[in-house]
Design a protein around this motif. Structure first.
Motif, short mmCIF file in Angstrom:
data_model
loop_
_atom_site.label_atom_id
_atom_site.label_comp_id
_atom_site.label_asym_id
_atom_site.label_seq_id
_atom_site.Cartn_x
_atom_site.Cartn_y
_atom_site.Cartn_z
N ALA A 140 0.84 -1.21 0.04
CA ALA A 140 -0.03 -0.18 0.10
C ALA A 140 0.86 1.13 -0.09
O ALA A 140 0.65 2.38 -0.67
CB ALA A 140 -0.86 0.10 1.23
N ASP A 141 1.94 1.37 0.79
CA ASP A 141 2.66 2.27 0.72
C ASP A 141 3.53 2.59 -0.49
O ASP A 141 3.50 3.80 -0.99
CB ASP A 141 3.98 2.14 2.06
N VAL A 142 4.00 1.62 -1.41
CA VAL A 142 4.45 1.85 -2.80
C VAL A 142 3.50 1.93 -3.66
O VAL A 142 3.74 3.08 -4.63
CB VAL A 142 5.35 0.41 -3.15
N GLY A 143 2.34 1.26 -3.41
CA GLY A 143 1.23 1.70 -4.39
C GLY A 143 0.20 3.07 -4.50
O GLY A 143 -0.29 3.30 -5.40
N THR A 144 0.50 3.76 -3.25
CA THR A 144 -0.38 4.93 -2.94
C THR A 144 -0.22 6.08 -3.90
O THR A 144 -1.00 6.45 -4.61
CB THR A 144 -0.18 5.38 -1.49
#
Length: 173
Positions: free
Chosen positions: A29-33
């Motif tokens: 989620a951190d990378v994809g945000t």
């Protein structure tokens, strides 16, 4: 359009929440945000471009739509190469580069469609002015009544896709 803009704003404002709804691992989620924000932010331009493209196709002007599609595809491929991998000395942006390439190509597509619509002949029904919106206002109720079932179908489809991805996410990263 206004409903889509509000929905997009909510999604862009809270992308981590929506990735959590899909049960993405925190690191994913951190990378994809940032990617999610960039690509989702470009969807309003995609929608507007699709409307203008449909107008060209309705006028049987498929060459313009095809030419713009080719230009956008070449641009997106090139921008992805440049921005994801950092080609020719550019910084390597990876997933953010992919999102940025998507956003930039949607800006390009919209600009090309608007330019193509503006350069048309006087008979070109894609050429809009303020009077067109004023004349269309009395039809808003009828248009809404016709569009609601189609929009409802799209909502159901998107909920089904989200459900599918939620199930798929259970298999892990």
């Amino acid at each position: 359009g206004a409903i889509a803009a509000v929905f997009t704003a909510v999604m862009v404002a809270f992308p981590h929440f929506w990735l959590d709804v899909l049960d993405a691992e925190p690191a994913v989620a951190d990378v994809g945000t940032p990617y999610f924000r960039l690509t989702l932010g470009s969807t309003l331009l995609l929608a507007a471009s699709t409307i203008i493209e449909s107008g060209f196709r309705a006028l049987r002007n498929t060459r313009t739509a095809m030419g713009i599609a080719v230009a956008v595809t070449i641009s997106k491929t090139g921008l992805n190469s440049l921005l994801i991998f950092g080609a020719f000395g550019l910084p390597r942006l990876e997933l953010v580069g992919a999102g940025l390439a998507t956003l930039l190509t949607q800006v390009l597509a919209f600009a090309l469609y608007v330019a193509a619509a503006r350069r048309g002949s006087d008979e070109n029904v894609l050429r809009l002015d303020a009077g067109d919106f004023k004349r269309a206002w009395p039809l808003l109720g009828t248009i809404t009544r016709i569009a609601l079932p189609a929009n409802g179908e799209r909502v159901v489809l998107n909920v089904a896709i989200l459900t599918y991805f939620t199930v798929l996410s259970q298999y892990g990263t």
